[in-house]
Structure formats: C-alpha cells, structure tokens
Design a protein around this motif. Structure first.
Motif, short mmCIF file in Angstrom:
data_model
loop_
_atom_site.label_atom_id
_atom_site.label_comp_id
_atom_site.label_asym_id
_atom_site.label_seq_id
_atom_site.Cartn_x
_atom_site.Cartn_y
_atom_site.Cartn_z
N ALA A 114 -9.66 2.88 13.28
CA ALA A 114 -10.07 3.20 11.91
C ALA A 114 -9.13 4.23 11.29
CB ALA A 114 -11.51 3.73 11.91
N VAL A 115 -8.73 5.22 12.05
CA VAL A 115 -7.80 6.24 11.54
C VAL A 115 -6.44 5.60 11.27
CG1 VAL A 115 -6.52 8.34 12.13
CG2 VAL A 115 -8.96 8.20 12.59
N GLY A 116 -5.97 4.76 12.17
CA GLY A 116 -4.70 4.08 11.96
C GLY A 116 -4.70 3.21 10.72
N ARG A 117 -5.80 2.52 10.52
CA ARG A 117 -5.93 1.69 9.32
C ARG A 117 -5.85 2.55 8.07
NH1 ARG A 117 -10.55 -0.40 6.30
NH2 ARG A 117 -9.99 -2.42 5.44
N GLN A 118 -6.51 3.68 8.11
CA GLN A 118 -6.50 4.61 6.97
C GLN A 118 -5.08 5.12 6.70
OE1 GLN A 118 -9.35 5.06 5.45
NE2 GLN A 118 -8.66 6.49 3.93
N LEU A 119 -4.36 5.48 7.75
CA LEU A 119 -2.99 5.96 7.58
C LEU A 119 -2.10 4.88 6.96
CD1 LEU A 119 -2.46 7.80 10.99
CD2 LEU A 119 -2.67 8.87 8.72
N ARG A 120 -2.21 3.67 7.49
CA ARG A 120 -1.37 2.58 6.98
C ARG A 120 -1.70 2.26 5.53
NH1 ARG A 120 -0.01 -2.33 10.63
NH2 ARG A 120 1.52 -0.79 11.25
N GLU A 121 -2.99 2.22 5.20
CA GLU A 121 -3.39 1.93 3.83
C GLU A 121 -2.83 2.98 2.87
OE1 GLU A 121 -7.64 1.51 3.68
OE2 GLU A 121 -7.58 -0.46 4.64
N GLU A 122 -2.90 4.24 3.27
CA GLU A 122 -2.39 5.30 2.40
C GLU A 122 -0.88 5.21 2.24
OE1 GLU A 122 -2.38 8.44 -0.23
OE2 GLU A 122 -4.04 7.21 0.47
N ARG A 123 -0.19 4.93 3.32
CA ARG A 123 1.27 4.80 3.25
C ARG A 123 1.65 3.64 2.34
NH1 ARG A 123 4.84 1.82 5.77
NH2 ARG A 123 3.44 1.12 7.43
N HIS A 124 0.97 2.52 2.48
CA HIS A 124 1.25 1.36 1.63
C HIS A 124 0.90 1.66 0.18
CE1 HIS A 124 1.19 -1.91 5.01
NE2 HIS A 124 2.22 -1.08 5.09
N ARG A 125 -0.20 2.34 -0.04
CA ARG A 125 -0.61 2.69 -1.40
C ARG A 125 0.46 3.52 -2.09
NH1 ARG A 125 -2.48 6.51 -4.38
NH2 ARG A 125 -2.61 8.09 -2.77
N ARG A 126 1.09 4.38 -1.32
CA ARG A 126 2.14 5.24 -1.85
C ARG A 126 3.50 4.53 -1.93
NH1 ARG A 126 1.36 11.06 -1.08
NH2 ARG A 126 3.58 11.10 -0.56
N GLY A 127 3.59 3.34 -1.35
CA GLY A 127 4.84 2.59 -1.36
C GLY A 127 5.92 3.23 -0.50
N GLU A 128 5.52 3.85 0.60
CA GLU A 128 6.49 4.56 1.45
C GLU A 128 6.82 3.77 2.71
OE1 GLU A 128 6.83 8.66 1.61
OE2 GLU A 128 4.84 8.96 0.73
N ARG A 129 8.02 4.02 3.20
CA ARG A 129 8.45 3.42 4.46
C ARG A 129 7.93 4.26 5.61
NH1 ARG A 129 14.26 2.87 5.40
NH2 ARG A 129 14.16 5.10 5.11
N ILE A 130 7.72 3.60 6.74
CA ILE A 130 7.21 4.28 7.92
C ILE A 130 8.20 5.36 8.38
CG2 ILE A 130 8.11 2.81 9.77
CD1 ILE A 130 5.19 2.78 10.84
N ALA A 131 9.48 5.09 8.26
CA ALA A 131 10.51 6.06 8.70
C ALA A 131 10.45 7.34 7.89
CB ALA A 131 11.89 5.43 8.61
#
Length: 115
Positions: A29-46
């Motif tokens: 659940a935490v990982g999903r939240q992190l990924r959703e926020e990163r995608h929402r911001r349009g940021e790369r994982i790096a």
C-alpha cells in the motif's frame, strides 16, 4: 451487551467455501502511494531516488512493495516527493480501508450488531 449475529444466505451454505484472497501488505500500500505520487508529479524514479539519497533500484523495489522501508527511509522518500510520512500513512490507510470494504461486500455476508 452487544451480540454479533452473522447472516449467511441459504444459497451460500450449499456452495463450496470460498478461499479468501490474502490481505494486501502494508508495504504494498505504501509503495503504491509512492508510485502514484511520483507519477502524479511527472517525475522519473532516478530523480526522486537522487533527492532521497537512495538508489533508483531500491526506490523501484519500495514502489513495487518488495521492500519494507524503515521509518527513516520513508521519511527521506516522502520528503523527496514533498510529502510527510503522515501523508503516506493517510493515503495508504485509505487504500487499505477501501480494499477491506470491497472484500466484505464481495463476500455477500452481513453482520448485524444487536444491543
């Protein structure tokens, strides 16, 4: 005194028992939240990993729910996303609560509380 009465439709009594799906893990659940926020911001994982001071591979594993992060690590990643740990907890809790409600509704069972 509260009494719990579980009602089960007659047609369910004749069916083979359902095998419940495993509950999702907190780290998922935490990982999903992190990924959703990163995608929402349009940021790369790096980029997020660099700001958090961790490797992109480790952040990827966190986002996929493969690793259990320490509170310090969650704080670093949350900060890199302009979030607080509380924001992560709140979002993850809402996600898990929603899954629990859907699972209960899908089971077809109803619980009544009598006073």
């Amino acid at each position: 005194m509260n009494t719990v009465v579980r009602l089960q439709p007659k047609h369910e009594a004749r069916q083979a028992p359902r095998v419940p799906e495993p509950e999702p893990l907190w780290r998922e659940a935490v990982g999903r939240q992190l990924r959703e926020e990163r995608h929402r911001r349009g940021e790369r994982i790096a980029d997020v990993a660099d700001r958090a001071g961790i490797s992109p591979q480790y952040l990827s594993e966190l986002e996929r729910g493969r690793k259990e992060a320490s509170s310090e690590m969650l704080s670093a990643v949350a900060g890199a996303l302009d979030l607080t740990v509380r924001d992560l907890v709140d979002g993850s809790s809402r996600h898990l609560a929603g899954l629990g409600q859907r699972a209960q509704a899908a089971s077809g069972r109803m619980t009544l509380l009598a006073a």
